[in-house]
Motif scaffolding. Structure first.
Motif, PDB file in Angstrom:
ATOM      1  N   LYS A  77       0.840  -1.195   0.000  1.00  0.00           N
ATOM      2  CA  LYS A  77       0.000   0.000   0.000  1.00  0.00           C
ATOM      3  C   LYS A  77       0.877   1.247   0.000  1.00  0.00           C
ATOM      4  N   ARG A 214       0.572  10.400  -4.959  1.00  0.00           N
ATOM      5  CA  ARG A 214      -0.034  11.571  -4.335  1.00  0.00           C
ATOM      6  C   ARG A 214      -0.667  11.206  -3.005  1.00  0.00           C
ATOM      7  N   GLY A 215      -1.254  10.022  -2.964  1.00  0.00           N
ATOM      8  CA  GLY A 215      -1.785   9.548  -1.686  1.00  0.00           C
ATOM      9  C   GLY A 215      -0.671   9.483  -0.659  1.00  0.00           C
ATOM     10  N   LYS A 217       1.807  11.498  -0.424  1.00  0.00           N
ATOM     11  CA  LYS A 217       2.048  12.839   0.118  1.00  0.00           C
ATOM     12  C   LYS A 217       1.218  13.033   1.388  1.00  0.00           C
ATOM     13  N   MET A 218      -0.019  12.527   1.307  1.00  0.00           N
ATOM     14  CA  MET A 218      -0.916  12.678   2.444  1.00  0.00           C
ATOM     15  C   MET A 218      -0.456  11.800   3.618  1.00  0.00           C
ATOM     16  N   MET A 219      -0.038  10.573   3.294  1.00  0.00           N
ATOM     17  CA  MET A 219       0.481   9.689   4.343  1.00  0.00           C
ATOM     18  C   MET A 219       1.692  10.359   5.006  1.00  0.00           C
ATOM     19  N   ASN A 221       2.395  13.588   5.144  1.00  0.00           N
ATOM     20  CA  ASN A 221       1.952  14.715   5.971  1.00  0.00           C
ATOM     21  C   ASN A 221       1.383  14.235   7.301  1.00  0.00           C
ATOM     22  N   ASN A 222       0.586  13.165   7.231  1.00  0.00           N
ATOM     23  CA  ASN A 222       0.032  12.586   8.459  1.00  0.00           C
ATOM     24  C   ASN A 222       1.138  12.155   9.414  1.00  0.00           C
ATOM     25  N   ASP A 225       2.729  15.271  10.881  1.00  0.00           N
ATOM     26  CA  ASP A 225       1.826  15.943  11.829  1.00  0.00           C
ATOM     27  C   ASP A 225       1.810  15.233  13.172  1.00  0.00           C
ATOM     28  N   GLN A 226       1.916  13.913  13.122  1.00  0.00           N
ATOM     29  CA  GLN A 226       1.814  13.143  14.358  1.00  0.00           C
ATOM     30  C   GLN A 226       3.176  12.863  14.990  1.00  0.00           C
TER      31      GLN A 226
ATOM     32  N   PHE B  36      -4.161   5.106   5.687  1.00  0.00           N
ATOM     33  CA  PHE B  36      -4.399   4.483   4.391  1.00  0.00           C
ATOM     34  C   PHE B  36      -5.840   4.696   3.930  1.00  0.00           C
ATOM     35  N   VAL B  39      -6.392   8.053   2.449  1.00  0.00           N
ATOM     36  CA  VAL B  39      -5.940   8.162   1.056  1.00  0.00           C
ATOM     37  C   VAL B  39      -7.021   7.630   0.107  1.00  0.00           C
ATOM     38  N   MET B  42      -9.602  10.252  -0.196  1.00  0.00           N
ATOM     39  CA  MET B  42      -9.194  11.331  -1.082  1.00  0.00           C
ATOM     40  C   MET B  42      -9.416  10.933  -2.549  1.00  0.00           C
ATOM     41  N   LEU B  58      -3.430  18.268   1.121  1.00  0.00           N
ATOM     42  CA  LEU B  58      -3.316  16.850   1.470  1.00  0.00           C
ATOM     43  C   LEU B  58      -2.823  16.708   2.912  1.00  0.00           C
TER      44      LEU B  58
END
Ligand SMILES: [Zn+2]
Lengths: 307, 81
Positions: A77, A214-215, A217-219, A221-222, A225-226, B36, B39, B42, B58
């Motif tokens: 993933k 791109r997903g 990027k969010m992971m 950032n998460n 952040d944490q 996950f 994502v 999104m 994001l």
């Protein structure tokens, strides 16, 4: 290895010229000299001595692991681009003849191989969790392991600090959120002190893993952040972009949930690991103290050669 | 908008949250949303509304509640219109 060689390509060339690494024809796969290996052995002993008071259980897994375990871990993933899976020929004589014909024609032949149950280990701690979960409930004081493994990541590069096959030594704590966080805190301090003892410039910084797409990027950032990942950085091939040589990772209950790692009362376990990139540390030492380990500063030699 | 988002996410096989009982401003991470799954969320929103979240959006915050998601989506659909 002077101040001018602060780029990947020239550092790699100078490592070849000095007989510290040997070319294999593939970027990121190198032979190591006896001197290089001795530095790694000495550094590993230093790590083990530093961790000795905690009485970790030592396990050495091979560089291949169960593919099913890798799949269930969620690795595909997050890092599909880095994973490696072992394929082998499983056909009969007819297919063998076909394979040799395809090779003789100079074309592709690997389609005649099939995926085996083995994947290459991407991080030393991945094979650990299901092994521990299978042993039953985790004791209230938690569990601590010391691991070492060759690891594979598919990222061919001329940067000697980015190898495709490299060794990682890890301490892994499995326990309550508080237990694993204090484990990570203690190693943030110990790790930095250890690298400073070796007279290497370093800084600890918040970090994220190279999640895919791109997903990802969010992971990433998460994760930032944490405050889940910190790295100890040493300039090896660049001053602006120092190399992560140690990493300090808090997985929350990700592996606990995935593998059913629980305490006797059914509460899910958290986990954290601290990883030492052994080739990277060795490269940093050669980069900063010179190609001849016998000529390194006495203080550095004292630390490494007294263990 | 929020109802459209709620029913979209509720039907998503890879986001195991009971959106039907979650208030608009309930924290989705507290309700068990994993990184996950966020994502997946999104990607589903981008497809449904034909939008693309810019990198700056994001973040954990953007996807932390149905209300925040609706805010972000309406910003992006307004831009596209
Ligand atoms: Zn680990």
């Amino acid at each position: 290895m002077d101040a001018k060689t602060f780029d990947s390509k020239s550092l790699l060339d100078s490592l070849f010229e000095n007989g510290i690494l040997f070319e294999s024809g593939i970027d990121g796969l190198y032979g190591r000299s006896g001197a290089f290996e001795e530095v790694i052995e000495r550094f590993e002993r230093l790590v083990t001595r530093l961790g000795a008071p905690d009485k970790a259980t030592r396990i050495h897994f091979p560089p291949g692991m169960s593919r099913a375990t890798l799949e269930k871990s969620g690795y595909m993933k997050s890092f599909p681009q880095l994973a490696g899976c072992v394929h082998s020929f499983m056909g009969g004589e007819r297919e063998h003849a076909q394979l040799l014909g395809m090779m003789a024609d100079g074309g592709g032949w690997t389609e005649l191989q099939k995926a085996t149950d083995v994947a290459l280990t991407p991080a030393a701690c991945y094979p650990l969790y299901p092994t521990i979960a299978a042993r039953g409930p985790v004791p209230a004081q938690g569990l601590l392991f010391e691991l070492s493994s060759y690891c594979f990541r598919h990222e061919p590069s001329k940067d000697p600090a980015r190898m495709q096959l490299f060794r990682m030594r890890e301490f892994v704590k499995i326990g309550t959120a508080e237990q694993v966080r204090s484990f990570r805190e203690s190693w943030l301090k110990r790790g930095k002190a250890m690298i400073e003892q070796l007279d290497l410039p370093c800084e600890v910084d918040l970090a994220n893993d190279p999640f895919f797409g791109r997903g990802g990027k969010m992971m990433a950032n998460n994760q930032r952040d944490q405050g889940l990942k910190f790295e100890l950085l040493i300039p090896v091939t660049s001053i602006e972009k120092p190399t992560a040589c140690l990493s300090f990772n808090y997985h929350q209950d990700h592996f606990g949930r995935t593998w059913g790692l629980k305490f006797a009362d059914g509460e899910l376990c958290h986990s954290a690991c601290v990883g030492f990139g052994l080739e990277r540390v060795a490269l940093a030492l050669f980069r900063h103290h010179g190609p001849d380990a016998d000529a390194w500063p006495a203080a550095v030699r004292d630390v490494l050669w007294s263990v | 908008m929020i109802d459209q988002i709620r029913s979209l996410l509720e039907q998503h096989p890879m986001i195991p949250l009971n959106f039907g009982v979650l208030a608009d401003d309930a924290n989705l991470y507290d309700a068990g949303l994993t990184s996950f799954a966020s994502v997946q969320m999104m990607l589903a929103l981008e497809e449904e509304f034909d939008i693309e979240f810019p990198e700056a959006m994001l973040t954990r915050r953007t996807f932390s509640s149905l209300a925040n998601i609706a805010d972000a989506v309406s910003q992006l659909t307004r831009k596209a219109a």
